[in-house]
Design a protein around this motif. Structure first.
Motif, PDB file in Angstrom:
ATOM      1  N   SER A 210       0.863  -0.862   0.051  1.00  0.00           N
ATOM      2  CA  SER A 210      -0.005   0.239  -0.213  1.00  0.00           C
ATOM      3  C   SER A 210       1.239   1.772  -0.302  1.00  0.00           C
ATOM      4  O   SER A 210       2.590   1.835   0.453  1.00  0.00           O
ATOM      5  CB  SER A 210      -0.853   0.203   1.043  1.00  0.00           C
ATOM      6  OG  SER A 210      -0.079  -0.176   2.324  1.00  0.00           O
ATOM      7  N   ALA A 211      -0.025   2.585  -1.064  1.00  0.00           N
ATOM      8  CA  ALA A 211       1.041   3.580  -0.604  1.00  0.00           C
ATOM      9  C   ALA A 211       1.404   4.300   0.647  1.00  0.00           C
ATOM     10  O   ALA A 211       2.283   4.653   1.428  1.00  0.00           O
ATOM     11  CB  ALA A 211       0.035   4.794  -0.725  1.00  0.00           C
ATOM     12  N   ALA A 212       0.243   3.548   2.256  1.00  0.00           N
ATOM     13  CA  ALA A 212       0.413   4.328   2.836  1.00  0.00           C
ATOM     14  C   ALA A 212       1.341   3.832   3.938  1.00  0.00           C
ATOM     15  O   ALA A 212       2.796   4.193   4.856  1.00  0.00           O
ATOM     16  CB  ALA A 212      -0.744   3.897   3.936  1.00  0.00           C
ATOM     17  N   GLU A 213       1.959   2.366   3.318  1.00  0.00           N
ATOM     18  CA  GLU A 213       2.917   2.082   4.234  1.00  0.00           C
ATOM     19  C   GLU A 213       4.483   2.092   3.952  1.00  0.00           C
ATOM     20  O   GLU A 213       5.412   2.490   4.430  1.00  0.00           O
ATOM     21  CB  GLU A 213       3.446   0.007   4.014  1.00  0.00           C
ATOM     22  CG  GLU A 213       4.103  -1.125   4.719  1.00  0.00           C
ATOM     23  CD  GLU A 213       4.278  -2.350   4.545  1.00  0.00           C
ATOM     24  OE1 GLU A 213       5.024  -2.895   4.317  1.00  0.00           O
ATOM     25  OE2 GLU A 213       2.945  -3.047   3.451  1.00  0.00           O
ATOM     26  N   VAL A 214       4.398   2.428   2.011  1.00  0.00           N
ATOM     27  CA  VAL A 214       5.679   2.580   1.734  1.00  0.00           C
ATOM     28  C   VAL A 214       5.567   4.199   2.097  1.00  0.00           C
ATOM     29  O   VAL A 214       7.349   4.225   2.777  1.00  0.00           O
ATOM     30  CB  VAL A 214       5.341   2.738   0.423  1.00  0.00           C
ATOM     31  CG1 VAL A 214       6.624   3.814  -0.281  1.00  0.00           C
ATOM     32  CG2 VAL A 214       5.645   1.646  -0.444  1.00  0.00           C
ATOM     33  N   GLY A 215       4.404   4.867   1.828  1.00  0.00           N
ATOM     34  CA  GLY A 215       5.072   6.483   3.022  1.00  0.00           C
ATOM     35  C   GLY A 215       5.567   6.385   4.381  1.00  0.00           C
ATOM     36  O   GLY A 215       6.187   7.028   4.384  1.00  0.00           O
ATOM     37  N   GLU A 244       4.332  -0.392  -9.924  1.00  0.00           N
ATOM     38  CA  GLU A 244       3.809  -0.218  -8.425  1.00  0.00           C
ATOM     39  C   GLU A 244       3.042   0.052  -7.429  1.00  0.00           C
ATOM     40  O   GLU A 244       3.526   1.548  -7.482  1.00  0.00           O
ATOM     41  CB  GLU A 244       4.863  -1.122  -7.183  1.00  0.00           C
ATOM     42  CG  GLU A 244       4.578  -1.775  -6.270  1.00  0.00           C
ATOM     43  CD  GLU A 244       3.658  -2.886  -5.985  1.00  0.00           C
ATOM     44  OE1 GLU A 244       2.543  -3.187  -5.983  1.00  0.00           O
ATOM     45  OE2 GLU A 244       4.577  -3.791  -6.758  1.00  0.00           O
ATOM     46  N   ASP A 245       1.464   0.424  -7.734  1.00  0.00           N
ATOM     47  CA  ASP A 245       1.302   1.417  -7.526  1.00  0.00           C
ATOM     48  C   ASP A 245       0.933   2.397  -5.895  1.00  0.00           C
ATOM     49  O   ASP A 245       1.409   3.472  -5.677  1.00  0.00           O
ATOM     50  CB  ASP A 245      -0.368   0.981  -7.757  1.00  0.00           C
ATOM     51  CG  ASP A 245      -1.500   2.216  -7.127  1.00  0.00           C
ATOM     52  OD1 ASP A 245      -0.945   3.747  -8.014  1.00  0.00           O
ATOM     53  OD2 ASP A 245      -2.131   2.845  -6.282  1.00  0.00           O
ATOM     54  N   GLY A 246       1.779   1.660  -4.907  1.00  0.00           N
ATOM     55  CA  GLY A 246       2.054   1.323  -3.607  1.00  0.00           C
ATOM     56  C   GLY A 246       3.277   2.519  -3.718  1.00  0.00           C
ATOM     57  O   GLY A 246       3.424   3.655  -3.186  1.00  0.00           O
ATOM     58  N   ILE A 247       3.939   2.276  -4.659  1.00  0.00           N
ATOM     59  CA  ILE A 247       5.446   3.411  -4.346  1.00  0.00           C
ATOM     60  C   ILE A 247       5.135   4.441  -5.040  1.00  0.00           C
ATOM     61  O   ILE A 247       5.952   5.360  -4.525  1.00  0.00           O
ATOM     62  CB  ILE A 247       6.497   2.621  -5.100  1.00  0.00           C
ATOM     63  CG1 ILE A 247       7.307   1.462  -4.161  1.00  0.00           C
ATOM     64  CG2 ILE A 247       7.723   2.939  -5.549  1.00  0.00           C
ATOM     65  CD1 ILE A 247       8.155  -0.103  -5.268  1.00  0.00           C
ATOM     66  N   LEU A 248       4.618   4.073  -6.522  1.00  0.00           N
ATOM     67  CA  LEU A 248       4.447   6.161  -7.256  1.00  0.00           C
ATOM     68  C   LEU A 248       3.565   6.395  -6.293  1.00  0.00           C
ATOM     69  O   LEU A 248       3.877   7.949  -6.077  1.00  0.00           O
ATOM     70  CB  LEU A 248       3.130   4.748  -8.706  1.00  0.00           C
ATOM     71  CG  LEU A 248       4.305   3.713  -9.409  1.00  0.00           C
ATOM     72  CD1 LEU A 248       3.544   3.408 -10.721  1.00  0.00           C
ATOM     73  CD2 LEU A 248       5.227   4.701  -9.980  1.00  0.00           C
ATOM     74  N   ALA A 251       5.713   8.472  -4.482  1.00  0.00           N
ATOM     75  CA  ALA A 251       5.763   9.846  -4.381  1.00  0.00           C
ATOM     76  C   ALA A 251       5.862  10.443  -4.991  1.00  0.00           C
ATOM     77  O   ALA A 251       5.858  11.503  -4.485  1.00  0.00           O
ATOM     78  CB  ALA A 251       6.807   8.319  -5.813  1.00  0.00           C
ATOM     79  N   ALA A 252       4.606  10.674  -5.934  1.00  0.00           N
ATOM     80  CA  ALA A 252       4.024  11.259  -6.260  1.00  0.00           C
ATOM     81  C   ALA A 252       2.929  12.522  -5.214  1.00  0.00           C
ATOM     82  O   ALA A 252       2.797  13.760  -5.265  1.00  0.00           O
ATOM     83  CB  ALA A 252       2.342  11.054  -6.673  1.00  0.00           C
ATOM     84  N   GLU A 253       2.228  11.685  -3.837  1.00  0.00           N
ATOM     85  CA  GLU A 253       2.269  12.558  -3.054  1.00  0.00           C
ATOM     86  C   GLU A 253       3.500  13.931  -2.227  1.00  0.00           C
ATOM     87  O   GLU A 253       3.014  14.700  -1.709  1.00  0.00           O
ATOM     88  CB  GLU A 253       1.634  11.298  -1.628  1.00  0.00           C
ATOM     89  CG  GLU A 253       0.147  10.649  -2.005  1.00  0.00           C
ATOM     90  CD  GLU A 253      -0.148   9.682  -1.405  1.00  0.00           C
ATOM     91  OE1 GLU A 253      -1.512   9.187  -0.890  1.00  0.00           O
ATOM     92  OE2 GLU A 253       0.694   9.444  -0.356  1.00  0.00           O
ATOM     93  N   ARG A 254       4.407  13.060  -2.020  1.00  0.00           N
ATOM     94  CA  ARG A 254       5.769  13.476  -1.650  1.00  0.00           C
ATOM     95  C   ARG A 254       6.288  14.796  -3.031  1.00  0.00           C
ATOM     96  O   ARG A 254       6.844  15.488  -2.516  1.00  0.00           O
ATOM     97  CB  ARG A 254       6.449  12.993  -1.042  1.00  0.00           C
ATOM     98  CG  ARG A 254       6.160  12.400   0.270  1.00  0.00           C
ATOM     99  CD  ARG A 254       6.555  10.896   0.789  1.00  0.00           C
ATOM    100  NE  ARG A 254       5.904  10.546   1.597  1.00  0.00           N
ATOM    101  CZ  ARG A 254       5.013  10.410   2.040  1.00  0.00           C
ATOM    102  NH1 ARG A 254       4.045   9.709   0.970  1.00  0.00           N
ATOM    103  NH2 ARG A 254       4.352   9.496   3.215  1.00  0.00           N
ATOM    104  N   MET A 308       6.519  -5.447   4.674  1.00  0.00           N
ATOM    105  CA  MET A 308       6.107  -5.204   2.781  1.00  0.00           C
ATOM    106  C   MET A 308       6.896  -4.383   1.661  1.00  0.00           C
ATOM    107  O   MET A 308       7.237  -4.299   0.397  1.00  0.00           O
ATOM    108  CB  MET A 308       4.512  -5.717   2.053  1.00  0.00           C
ATOM    109  CG  MET A 308       4.098  -6.452   2.890  1.00  0.00           C
ATOM    110  SD  MET A 308       2.060  -6.199   2.223  1.00  0.00           S
ATOM    111  CE  MET A 308       2.577  -6.302   0.113  1.00  0.00           C
ATOM    112  N   ALA A 309       7.818  -3.671   2.804  1.00  0.00           N
ATOM    113  CA  ALA A 309       8.604  -2.546   1.667  1.00  0.00           C
ATOM    114  C   ALA A 309      10.430  -2.858   2.316  1.00  0.00           C
ATOM    115  O   ALA A 309      10.152  -2.669   3.605  1.00  0.00           O
ATOM    116  CB  ALA A 309       7.768  -1.284   1.934  1.00  0.00           C
ATOM    117  N   THR A 310      10.548  -1.940   1.640  1.00  0.00           N
ATOM    118  CA  THR A 310      12.350  -1.350   2.047  1.00  0.00           C
ATOM    119  C   THR A 310      12.935  -0.149   1.752  1.00  0.00           C
ATOM    120  O   THR A 310      12.217   0.496   0.160  1.00  0.00           O
ATOM    121  CB  THR A 310      13.821  -2.874   1.757  1.00  0.00           C
ATOM    122  OG1 THR A 310      13.469  -2.771  -0.294  1.00  0.00           O
ATOM    123  CG2 THR A 310      13.316  -4.234   2.240  1.00  0.00           C
ATOM    124  N   VAL A 311      13.614   0.272   2.823  1.00  0.00           N
ATOM    125  CA  VAL A 311      14.044   1.858   1.878  1.00  0.00           C
ATOM    126  C   VAL A 311      15.474   2.505   2.432  1.00  0.00           C
ATOM    127  O   VAL A 311      15.625   1.336   2.626  1.00  0.00           O
ATOM    128  CB  VAL A 311      13.082   3.347   2.583  1.00  0.00           C
ATOM    129  CG1 VAL A 311      13.958   3.773   2.199  1.00  0.00           C
ATOM    130  CG2 VAL A 311      11.852   2.480   2.359  1.00  0.00           C
TER     131      VAL A 311
END
Length: 563
Positions: A210-215, A244-248, A251-254, A308-311
């Motif tokens: 999800s975008a929330a988790e990535v963000g 990957e919609d969650g990443i995209l 990123a767009a929100e920021r 589900m994500a790494t940064v």
């Protein structure tokens, strides 16, 4: 927001002016009455020109005002076009610049009331913009301080090019600060932060994150490392995650772009935490760390995980900027606005002494100036490149066009990809001379330097002969000097083997300078003794004629005047 200017008028007379301004600005002219027109234009334009009384304009825009960072710039013009007022968003919205443009068109004076404009200081809110820096912090407090004549303390946590900072500078750390850094830290004095675009975020994820988790992972990682989101230049990932919609979405929100790299590109990076599980899934042992390092130079935050994500975060090393600036032939009004701006923004200006003297009117106080003598071209080039490599904003000046028989070529030969290079074109000596003479370059033409200091004369002579045989109009650079007195006469004889003796020739010395000299002559009558190093010799082709005291080469060889 659309990059569009909208013109709104309230009266029939105002609409006639609005139509003319729309043509001049390539803007949208609203056909509706002001209220509905403004309702649509406010969120669909980045600037508004309101042709009406300023009071009416203020009342119309008042309900829409939110923030100086997001509101469009607003310029107000009276129905007669006598007054042009930068009403709102003078700096952030670009209204000051737009007001100047309109005022120039209407032959009037713009009304600009922003404080920094009155004391001829650059806007703190746009400081470093040319060099990719974003601004945060106490802009209003520090801006008021410098407008009142106060000094600032400049702190560089990163040697990133920022351009000239033309404020009074103090070593007193209790003064308000301008700080160049990508780190978050507390200060005890009002501070304006210049945030260089130095951080690259590498992001990997499982499918369906999800975008929330990535963000949340991104925000937490930056906060824990005391890194400013304003210094993030991009998010990088593997091509398999390009949809990957969650990443995209995160990123767009920021407001960050996403750059995708192939597994092969990621495999080439040396990372501290490779994973066979990741390699089996996407074809590379690392996504977040490797992606961050593809455009970052050093990993400063290793891989951080959520479910589900790494940064990971990498920092780009400071990349200096070298502007090769062309001054033109000598007249101030033939030095381009872009060249003037580059000189004003430079932290270091490099050049031959005479060129620096010609450029001094555009060099701001506090700029470091480095003079070099004739014959020190290689030394000059190496100094400029090394200064840029140290992270500075450097300008190297040259007369005419720096790319024509000048310093751009030897400098770019030694400048690597580790610095940004910008070449600012200029009006060449030959173009200035051609303008003085008329239109000698109306058809195909070429330029040949007669200096054999760096080029064998045999090669120069072959080129002159080829140009003569090809019936090119010619511009001879470096035609003659104290130590080279015979080359121009030899070139003239070669041309006479192929052209009529009455072929028009223009001899222009010191074009566009106070001591300019112009001679119209012919190939047969040319006086080579009148030619020196600051002379350009222009020779016409077989069709060139003298007409009304001007040297003219027709555009074609046909007898008709078809276009």
């Amino acid at each position: 927001m659309n990059t569009q200017i909208t013109v709104i008028a309230a009266t029939n007379r105002g609409r006639r002016l609005a139509a003319r301004l729309g043509d001049h600005l390539d803007a949208h002219v609203a056909e509706q009455s002001p209220k509905p027109a403004l309702r649509h234009a406010w969120s669909n334009s980045n600037a508004l020109v309101m042709v009406m009384a300023s009071g009416a304009a203020v009342r119309l825009i008042a309900p829409y005002l939110e923030s100086k960072k997001t509101d469009p710039g607003v310029v107000c013009v009276d129905d007669e076009g006598r007054h042009v007022v930068s009403l709102l968003g003078g700096h952030e919205g670009g209204a000051n610049e737009l007001a100047r443009r309109i005022a120039d068109h209407l032959s009037t004076t713009p009304v600009i009331t922003t404080a920094s404009e009155q004391v001829d200081l650059p806007d703190l809110g746009r400081l470093g913009e040319r060099f990719g820096c974003r601004v945060e912090g106490d802009v209003a407090a520090v801006g008021a301080h410098v407008v009142d004549g106060g000094a600032v303390h400049v702190v560089r946590d990163l040697e990133w090019p920022t351009g000239n900072l033309p404020y009074r500078v103090s070593d007193d750390s209790t003064c308000p600060q301008i700080r160049i850094s990508d780190r978050l830290s507390d200060t005890t004095v009002p501070t304006v932060w210049l945030r260089p675009q130095s951080l690259v975020l590498g992001v990997g994820s499982s499918r369906g994150v999800s975008a929330a988790e990535v963000g949340e992972l991104i925000d937490t990682t930056l906060a824990q490392a005391n890194l400013s989101p304003a210094s993030v230049s991009e998010i990088a990932t593997v091509t398999a995650k390009s949809d990957e919609d969650g990443i995209l979405t995160a990123a767009a929100e920021r407001g960050w772009p996403v750059r995708c790299h192939t597994p092969e590109e990621l495999k080439a990076q040396d990372v501290p935490h490779p994973s066979t599980v990741v390699e089996n899934a996407v074809g590379t042992p690392s996504v977040s760390e490797a992606a961050a390092l593809c455009h970052g130079d050093e990993l400063i935050v290793p891989k951080q995980r959520s479910a589900m994500a790494t940064v990971a975060v990498a920092r780009r090393l400071p990349r200096g900027r070298l502007a090769m600036v062309s001054l033109g032939p000598g007249s101030d009004d033939l030095t381009t606005p872009r060249a003037q701006e580059e000189l004003a923004q430079a932290e270091i200006v490099v050049g031959y002494g005479a060129y620096l003297d010609a450029a001094k009117r555009w060099i701001r106080q506090g700029t470091r100036v480095e003079r070099f003598a004739l014959g020190e071209e290689e030394k000059r080039a190496r100094f400029a490149v090394e200064a840029a490599r140290s992270g500075a904003a450097v300008a190297m000046v040259g007369s005419g066009d720096v790319g024509v028989y000048a310093m751009a070529s030897p400098t770019l030969e030694i400048a690597g990809a580790d610095i940004e290079v910008v070449v600012v074109p200029g009006v060449t000596a030959s173009l200035a001379a051609a303008g003085v003479l008329g239109a000698p370059f109306g058809h195909d033409h070429c330029h040949i330097s007669l200096s054999d200091l760096l080029t064998p004369w045999e090669l120069i002579e072959r080129r002159v002969r080829s140009a003569a045989e090809g019936d090119f109009a010619l511009a001879f650079y470096n035609p003659r000097s104290r130590g080279r007195r015979w080359q121009l006469e030899r070139a003239r004889h070669i041309l006479l083997e192929h052209r009529s003796p009455d072929t028009p020739v223009g001899i222009v010395s010191d074009a566009e300078r106070p001591d300019q000299e112009v001679v119209h002559t012919t190939l047969a009558d040319m006086d080579v003794d009148s030619v020196h190093m600051t002379t350009v010799v222009l020779v016409g082709n077989s069709r060139t004629r003298h007409s009304a005291g001007r040297m003219v080469t027709p555009r074609g060889y046909r007898e008709s005047h078809e276009r």
